[in-house]
Design a protein around this motif. Sequence first.
Motif, PDB file in Angstrom:
ATOM      1  N   LYS A 192       0.811  -1.212   0.000  1.00  0.00           N
ATOM      2  CA  LYS A 192       0.000   0.000   0.000  1.00  0.00           C
ATOM      3  C   LYS A 192       0.844   1.262   0.000  1.00  0.00           C
ATOM      4  O   LYS A 192       0.355   2.353  -0.257  1.00  0.00           O
ATOM      5  CB  LYS A 192      -0.930   0.007   1.204  1.00  0.00           C
ATOM      6  N   LEU A 193       2.130   1.111   0.291  1.00  0.00           N
ATOM      7  CA  LEU A 193       3.013   2.275   0.403  1.00  0.00           C
ATOM      8  C   LEU A 193       3.345   2.844  -0.962  1.00  0.00           C
ATOM      9  O   LEU A 193       3.737   2.127  -1.877  1.00  0.00           O
ATOM     10  CB  LEU A 193       4.301   1.889   1.129  1.00  0.00           C
ATOM     11  N   HIS A 194       3.142   4.128  -1.103  1.00  0.00           N
ATOM     12  CA  HIS A 194       3.520   4.840  -2.320  1.00  0.00           C
ATOM     13  C   HIS A 194       4.784   5.625  -1.986  1.00  0.00           C
ATOM     14  O   HIS A 194       4.742   6.572  -1.217  1.00  0.00           O
ATOM     15  CB  HIS A 194       2.389   5.779  -2.747  1.00  0.00           C
ATOM     16  N   TYR A 195       5.919   5.189  -2.513  1.00  0.00           N
ATOM     17  CA  TYR A 195       7.190   5.834  -2.186  1.00  0.00           C
ATOM     18  C   TYR A 195       7.301   7.132  -2.962  1.00  0.00           C
ATOM     19  O   TYR A 195       7.348   7.134  -4.180  1.00  0.00           O
ATOM     20  CB  TYR A 195       8.357   4.896  -2.505  1.00  0.00           C
ATOM     21  N   CYS A 196       7.318   8.220  -2.252  1.00  0.00           N
ATOM     22  CA  CYS A 196       7.322   9.542  -2.860  1.00  0.00           C
ATOM     23  C   CYS A 196       8.277  10.436  -2.072  1.00  0.00           C
ATOM     24  O   CYS A 196       8.248  10.449  -0.836  1.00  0.00           O
ATOM     25  CB  CYS A 196       5.896  10.093  -2.822  1.00  0.00           C
ATOM     26  N   ALA A 197       9.119  11.183  -2.782  1.00  0.00           N
ATOM     27  CA  ALA A 197      10.081  12.057  -2.121  1.00  0.00           C
ATOM     28  C   ALA A 197       9.386  13.080  -1.226  1.00  0.00           C
ATOM     29  O   ALA A 197       9.839  13.369  -0.120  1.00  0.00           O
ATOM     30  CB  ALA A 197      10.952  12.754  -3.170  1.00  0.00           C
ATOM     31  N   ALA A 198       8.255  13.606  -1.675  1.00  0.00           N
ATOM     32  CA  ALA A 198       7.537  14.615  -0.885  1.00  0.00           C
ATOM     33  C   ALA A 198       7.063  14.030   0.443  1.00  0.00           C
ATOM     34  O   ALA A 198       7.140  14.700   1.480  1.00  0.00           O
ATOM     35  CB  ALA A 198       6.360  15.162  -1.675  1.00  0.00           C
TER      36      ALA A 198
END
Length: 149
Positions: free
Chosen positions: A57-63
């Motif tokens: 479910k994790l969306h890896y996003c720099a922000a």
Amino acid sequence: MRRTIRGALFGVIAGLIALQAAGQVVQTSSGSVEFLGLEKWTPAEIEKRLGYTSPDKLHYCAADLKRLGFPEVSVIGYSDRGRRNTIVTVVEPEHTSEVVYKPLPSAHITLPSDWDGMTKIAGEQGFLEGGILDYGRGLPGALAERPWL
């Protein structure tokens, strides 16, 4: 005898340093996510702090990672035989003072004339669509069953 002890001690220290510097890999149903630069944090702690219940479910996003206090983050994804792999490189929050940015240029830089063909392509409508569409396929509601661009 001293040489043997020194050699063994050097091997143990080198192994510990290599272990510390090694990436941490999380396997998901669609591919792997490798974290580089984590020292005190773990991928599981990041998931928990962002409120995700599983790596899938994790969306890896720099922000998102910057919201957690990481001063600098790079997220790069690539496809390998139908699996989506991601490399997340971070600078941990306790190293914030070590991140120093160069000042913005004070003048416009003229591009070499050899680059004219490239600048025309980059200026075309839709130049970035493939990368943006692939990036978005990990978001909720995306058409993830479609082939990678």
